[in-house]
Design a protein around this motif. Sequence first.
Motif, short mmCIF file in Angstrom:
data_model
loop_
_atom_site.label_atom_id
_atom_site.label_comp_id
_atom_site.label_asym_id
_atom_site.label_seq_id
_atom_site.Cartn_x
_atom_site.Cartn_y
_atom_site.Cartn_z
N LEU A 182 79.89 54.02 78.64
CA LEU A 182 81.30 53.62 79.12
C LEU A 182 81.15 52.96 80.54
CD1 LEU A 182 83.20 57.13 79.15
CD2 LEU A 182 84.20 54.80 78.33
N ARG A 183 79.87 53.09 81.27
CA ARG A 183 79.75 52.28 82.47
C ARG A 183 79.25 51.04 82.24
NH1 ARG A 183 80.39 57.28 82.80
NH2 ARG A 183 81.12 58.32 84.51
N LYS A 184 78.52 50.69 81.12
CA LYS A 184 77.97 49.60 80.90
C LYS A 184 78.98 48.66 80.33
CE LYS A 184 74.47 47.25 78.00
NZ LYS A 184 73.25 47.31 76.65
N GLY A 185 80.14 49.34 79.76
CA GLY A 185 81.02 48.58 78.92
C GLY A 185 82.33 48.19 80.18
N ASP A 186 82.13 48.64 81.33
CA ASP A 186 83.23 48.65 82.24
C ASP A 186 84.46 49.16 81.86
OD1 ASP A 186 84.28 48.04 84.89
OD2 ASP A 186 84.86 45.87 84.27
N TRP A 187 84.28 50.57 81.21
CA TRP A 187 85.37 51.14 80.66
C TRP A 187 86.23 50.75 79.43
CZ3 TRP A 187 84.17 55.47 82.64
CH2 TRP A 187 83.45 55.67 83.93
N LYS A 188 85.50 49.70 78.71
CA LYS A 188 86.02 49.14 77.64
C LYS A 188 84.84 49.33 76.40
CE LYS A 188 88.41 45.49 80.12
NZ LYS A 188 87.79 45.90 81.17
N ILE A 189 85.12 50.27 75.41
CA ILE A 189 84.21 50.43 74.46
C ILE A 189 84.87 50.53 73.13
CG2 ILE A 189 83.06 52.25 76.03
CD1 ILE A 189 84.21 54.68 74.55
N THR A 190 84.15 50.64 72.12
CA THR A 190 84.20 50.81 70.78
C THR A 190 83.65 51.93 70.21
OG1 THR A 190 84.23 48.10 70.49
CG2 THR A 190 84.02 49.52 68.28
N VAL A 191 84.64 52.82 69.42
CA VAL A 191 84.15 53.91 69.04
C VAL A 191 84.12 53.96 67.45
CG1 VAL A 191 84.66 55.08 71.21
CG2 VAL A 191 86.13 54.89 69.23
N ALA A 192 83.41 54.95 66.86
CA ALA A 192 83.46 54.96 65.43
C ALA A 192 84.11 56.41 65.41
CB ALA A 192 82.02 54.68 64.75
N LEU A 193 84.91 56.70 64.45
CA LEU A 193 85.62 57.78 64.10
C LEU A 193 85.33 58.19 62.82
CD1 LEU A 193 88.75 57.85 66.47
CD2 LEU A 193 86.57 58.54 66.96
N HIS A 194 84.99 59.25 62.58
CA HIS A 194 84.91 59.65 60.96
C HIS A 194 85.71 60.92 60.58
CE1 HIS A 194 82.69 60.55 57.28
NE2 HIS A 194 82.95 61.85 57.68
N LYS A 195 86.62 60.74 59.52
CA LYS A 195 87.35 61.80 59.01
C LYS A 195 86.66 62.25 57.80
CE LYS A 195 91.79 61.11 59.20
NZ LYS A 195 93.10 60.63 59.18
N THR A 196 86.79 63.57 57.47
CA THR A 196 86.27 64.25 56.42
C THR A 196 87.22 64.29 55.39
OG1 THR A 196 86.83 66.28 57.05
CG2 THR A 196 84.41 65.35 57.38
N ASP A 197 88.61 64.23 55.69
CA ASP A 197 89.65 64.33 54.80
C ASP A 197 90.92 63.48 55.60
OD1 ASP A 197 91.34 64.88 52.72
OD2 ASP A 197 91.15 66.95 52.84
N ILE A 198 91.73 63.07 54.58
CA ILE A 198 93.05 62.25 55.14
C ILE A 198 93.83 62.94 56.29
CG2 ILE A 198 95.04 61.09 54.47
CD1 ILE A 198 93.84 60.84 51.72
#
Length: 678
Positions: free
Chosen positions: A180-196
Amino acid sequence: MTQDPLVVFTPSGKRGRFAAGTPVLTAARQLGVDLDSVCGGRGICSKCQVVPGFGDFPKHGIHSGEDALSGWNTVEARYDEKRGLPPGRRLSCQAQILGDVVIDVPPESQVHRQVVRKAASARVIEMDPATRLYYIEVEAPDMHEPTGDLERIARALKAQWGIEKISTEFSTLASLQPILRKGDWKITVALHKTDISADPRLIAAWPGLHEAGIYGLAIDLGSTTIAAHLTNLDSGDVVASSGIMNPQIRFGEDLMSRVSYAMMNPGGDAEMTAAVREAISTLASEIAREAGIDPALILETVFVCNPVMHHLLLGIDPVELGQAPFALATSSALNLTAADLGLTTLPASAQVYILPCIAGHVGADAAAVALSEQPGKSEDLVLIVDVGTNAEILLGDKTRVLACSSPTGPAFEGAQISSGQRAAAGAIEAVRIDPETKEPRFRIIGSKFWSDERGFAKAVARSGITGICGSGIIEAVAEMRMAGVLDASGLIGSAEQTGSARCIAEGRTHAYVLHDGRATGGPLITVTQGDIRAIQLAKSALYAGARLLMDTRGVDKVDRVVLAGAFGAHISPLHAMVLGMIPDVPLDKVTSAGNAAGTGARIALCNLAARRQIEADVGAITKVETAIEPRFQEHFVAANAIPHATDPFPELAREVTLPQVGFKKGDEGGGRRRRRRA
């Protein structure tokens, strides 16, 4: 009189007795085992590394004690100190045979390394991956509002993407603050869903806008080979495909041998689990390097495998699968992490999905084939055959789908064959025999030329002609039957009976010479009576399984046949039919699906809804257990004949007229016929 120690080399299956004190490398060379050495046995090059197996090996009739090889000598100790030997490895030029022992030659020690022919098939897949990327701008922390970084990420996802609730993996949580701090509070996250409908889990994050993509692995974990397809989770494109030999071969070439090893050797199941997990981690590292990506970007893996491999991957003792009622620890689909399976190359938070198993002997690989080929949506009755060390067979149409597994063994992959080898450069992969002269011609892996064509000698100068692989032995046996040097019962005729000097005496039986390279230091490659028997047993098990499904469905014919796997891509329908591997249908109704199990794994990797579909479909498939069906043995015995003792093959008869020859003692055989090439 005491016998000399017995040595069995895997995966080739070659064996022999040698005087105590014989170096392993010397024994390998005398048996024609494919084992590399550059330094001439001086312990310098390390290319001759082998893995001795210790314990009971019922398949080979061997108990291999810890004292079966000499202890480490100063050469091995010096090499290990300077360059390092992996645990369990020995230098075959230094280790001496002192007792009965099983020796595995790993792929990297083989001169002619395995060509794992399970490339990804082209397929349009609707992209709906379980793992997606989201770019967000997060509020900076405030002294007046004591909220944690994870909570503010969740708030940003809700405000900017409408995602109501998230959770996270612990391993990911530990890295969030510096990102978070390296990106100056702008980040990309990967989210995973096991079901819809499930709440997503945060499994990875990057500072700023992440544009390097994320990837997944679709892995077909087979008894003999492990094939992987590295897939871009945004586009669905396969960016690299690779494969390695399954190192569990040293514990047994077929599944029941591995179950027996676990039964007879305390901790044997843990040994096999550790071996296959290490191999998968190595494969993941190699495929990432091939594609030029960081393994940390591989955030998801889908596995398909047979039930024994399923349990050994999970670290579950497979002993219950070796005895009725063949109970699985679980048949449901599983959602795990790389950390759960000890896959060290991948991020600990990388998600793992394992397709459901159909039954105790019909695994997630068969479910993947069903997902790929969709027999339950077929208008006509289709038989789908995925052949490996174990054959997975599906029969179905819109009204009903049935499935079974049949123990074909490793002969179709070149094992248990006298001149057999895995599919590698130099191996004979295709054979044709002139019905008049009985002279063969062949093609090897690595060359486009046939052996009677100009350019062949130059093309094979580097690899040589080394042996015969699975597709080669299948075509050779079928061609021998069509040329009249093999009768319907599977007997090879003598030179007098066949009129060919290529039929040579071998003890009380005969062998057919495909290639004699001894004049130039090469091998004599023959098809022996023992080879014919191994192929008969394998094809009989395959045909009997298919017939059992047809009996259950109440039919004598199918409308079409789909050949899946590496086998299906490299064998012609004509040869499969002549051999009697599959039921009689018009040859234009026999098609290849390529690596259908691997394709099913890719579909599940790229489409979350497909996972739910196959989980539902598996519950509707009728399971037929060949091990307890009395008619299986009847069908097996009748299928020993080539193509079959009783079942008519009228469609085959339209293509070829098989010679009516018989080579029992005193029968001079004969007979000629014409045939049309497909």
